[in-house]
Design an enzyme around this catalytic site. Structure first.
Site, short mmCIF file in Angstrom:
data_model
loop_
_atom_site.label_atom_id
_atom_site.label_comp_id
_atom_site.label_asym_id
_atom_site.label_seq_id
_atom_site.Cartn_x
_atom_site.Cartn_y
_atom_site.Cartn_z
CD GLU A 45 48.96 47.44 31.69
OE1 GLU A 45 50.08 47.49 32.22
OE2 GLU A 45 48.74 46.83 30.62
CG HIS A 71 44.87 36.24 38.11
ND1 HIS A 71 46.16 36.68 38.28
CD2 HIS A 71 44.13 36.95 39.00
CE1 HIS A 71 46.21 37.60 39.22
NE2 HIS A 71 44.96 37.77 39.68
CE1 TYR A 82 48.91 45.70 24.50
CE2 TYR A 82 49.36 43.51 23.65
CZ TYR A 82 48.86 44.78 23.47
OH TYR A 82 48.34 45.15 22.26
CE1 TYR A 141 46.04 42.89 44.90
CE2 TYR A 141 47.23 40.95 44.11
CZ TYR A 141 46.26 41.91 43.93
OH TYR A 141 45.49 41.91 42.78
CD GLN A 157 40.02 36.19 40.79
OE1 GLN A 157 40.49 36.08 39.65
NE2 GLN A 157 40.55 37.00 41.69
#
Length: 466
Positions: free
Chosen positions: A338, A244, A348, A359, A178
């Site tokens: 979210e 991430h 959070y 997953y 990513q």
């Protein structure tokens, strides 16, 4: 005396037996039975549980067979001795109803037209640029051109007449997983100082390992060249994972730069610890210095740039056009994406509280709320994989005025949130099957622009007279 005692005892027994006869068995709802018998293995929210590949069918009869007889060899117990036939049927109905929530994203086919209608607004997609691969970040230059960062590491200046010119001098990136070149924002005084900020996956070698992290580089744009490059932020520690990264950026009304950093796939150690930079939103001065009033700046064991923590992977960020607050969206696991407002020093919750499951189908936590941890403004079950977001305050889109628009990577559409204050009161799926919608921005010209991955388009949403 004896006769009185026997009589009293008889009366008590009679009353008790009458009470027991009159009592009806407690009838539990299907959702209550799910919480009691299913949630420990499948997670608290049945809406997250159903977002899976079903091996044994999703018809009511098939679901009842699965619940009743189970599959003990696969770890699924039998419930026919615990639940009666009606309760099993009600559970099957609950699953079927929850499946409809997933089915709403199963769009039938690719678009056959570049015109899309919604409630109160019709738009046409005008192609501004193409063949960009994965156009991640969009920033609008004063003369009307756009700066586009692509995950492969290229930076382009894109004009309104569809001309694109490569910009030199960008950061060296690790374009794996990513990672890559990610967001781009202009300094609030860009017209005077020409400063541009890039977030990206930085790379370094330690021994035989190649490690990476989220970093921010500031540079000066001179024509089509970046100069005076300076790395103003590196999230510590570096990691061997390739996912991430977070990495969205936004300036607030006071000129502070906010940067999101994902927890790099290590939820057990990173997001709840203020001793590292991962799973956090950071606040910096425009040159990378740490503001003196950041919430943990006086804690010797904390990272001073942290503004909020307990995040998983925030990939959308903007400044609210009215309140000036910083809003983010972030990826949950399977369920639990979210929408949040970033608050100073707030936690959070990831992974202590979460609306999704892992997953592999196993619960991450049995908590969706806990004192001292923020609740999202809204969450998505199933996960839509949210990316860029934009508030619509342009008069060009009267039907979407005040709405929040969010790109979906997973289901390849644009999510429209109708807002009342900070509350999402209604949602609509727009631009269905347009592609993995990575970013959306409202330009200074009042038009909305979206970027779509592979082969990599930027479209302008041109309002159509209705």
């Amino acid at each position: 005396m004896l006769r009185y005692t026997i009589g009293a005892a008889f009366a008590v027994v009679f009353c008790l037996s009458s009470f027991l006869i009159d009592q009806k068995p407690v009838v539990k709802t299907a959702r209550e039975n799910y919480q009691t018998y299913c949630s420990s293995c499948h997670g608290e929210k049945v809406e997250a549980f159903v977002d899976r590949k079903w091996k044994h069918g999703t018809g009511k009869a098939e679901l009842m067979t699965s619940i009743s007889g189970g599959y003990p060899d696969l770890g699924m117990p039998t419930w026919k001795a615990t639940l009666n036939e009606k309760e099993i049927g009600d559970l099957a109905d609950l699953i079927l109803e929850s499946l409809k929530n997933v089915d709403q994203y199963k769009f039938a086919s690719k678009p056959t037209s570049n015109v899309f209608s919604s409630e109160g607004q019709t738009v046409k997609l005008d192609t501004i640029a193409k063949d960009l691969g994965s156009p991640w970040g969009l920033a609008f230059l004063p003369e009307g051109d756009m700066l586009v960062s692509t995950r492969s590491g290229d930076i382009y200046r894109v004009s309104q007449n569809q001309q694109k010119t490569k910009i030199s001098g960008g950061p060296t990136v690790l374009a794996e997983g990513q990672g890559g070149l990610l967001d781009v924002v202009l300094h609030p005084d860009f017209a005077k100082n020409q400063l541009v900020y890039f977030s990206y996956s930085a790379v370094k070698n330690e021994g035989d390992q190649k490690l990476s992290t989220t970093a921010v580089m500031r540079a000066k744009l001179a024509g089509n060249t970046l100069t005076d490059q300076k790395v103003i932020f590196e999230a510590m520690p570096y990691s061997k994972t390739r996912h991430h990264y977070g990495s969205r950026m936004a300036f607030d009304n006071k000129g502070y730069l906010f940067v999101s950093v994902g927890e790099r796939g290590n939820e057990k150690e990173n997001p709840q610890s203020i001793a590292n930079d991962l799973g956090k939103v950071h606040r910096l001065y425009d040159d990378g210095r740490i503001p003196e009033d950041n919430p943990f700046v006086k804690d010797k064991n904390a990272r001073g740039s942290i503004y909020s923590y307990g995040h998983r992977n925030p990939q959308g960020m903007l400044k609210h056009p009215v309140t000036g607050e910083i809003w983010t969206n972030e990826h949950g696991p399977r369920g639990g994406d979210e929408l949040n407002i970033v608050k100073k020093g707030a936690n959070y919750g990831w992974p202590i509280i979460c609306y999704g499951i892992n997953y592999d189908g196993k619960p991450i936590t049995n908590l969706t709320a806990k004192e001292g941890m923020e609740q999202p403004l809204t969450y998505w079950l199933p996960s839509i994989a949210p990316s860029g977001l934009a508030f619509v305050d342009s008069p060009k889109y009267p039907g979407w005025k005040g709405n929040l628009l969010i790109g979906s990577l997973r289901f390849q559409y644009l999510n429209r949130c109708v807002m009342e204050g900070n509350k999402v009161v209604k949602q609509e799926n727009l631009l269905k099957n347009v592609g993995r919608l990575r970013n959306i921005k409202q330009g200074p010209d009042g038009y909305l622009y979206v970027s779509v991955e592979d082969p990599g388009y930027i479209f302008r949403l041109q309002p159509v007279n209705q």
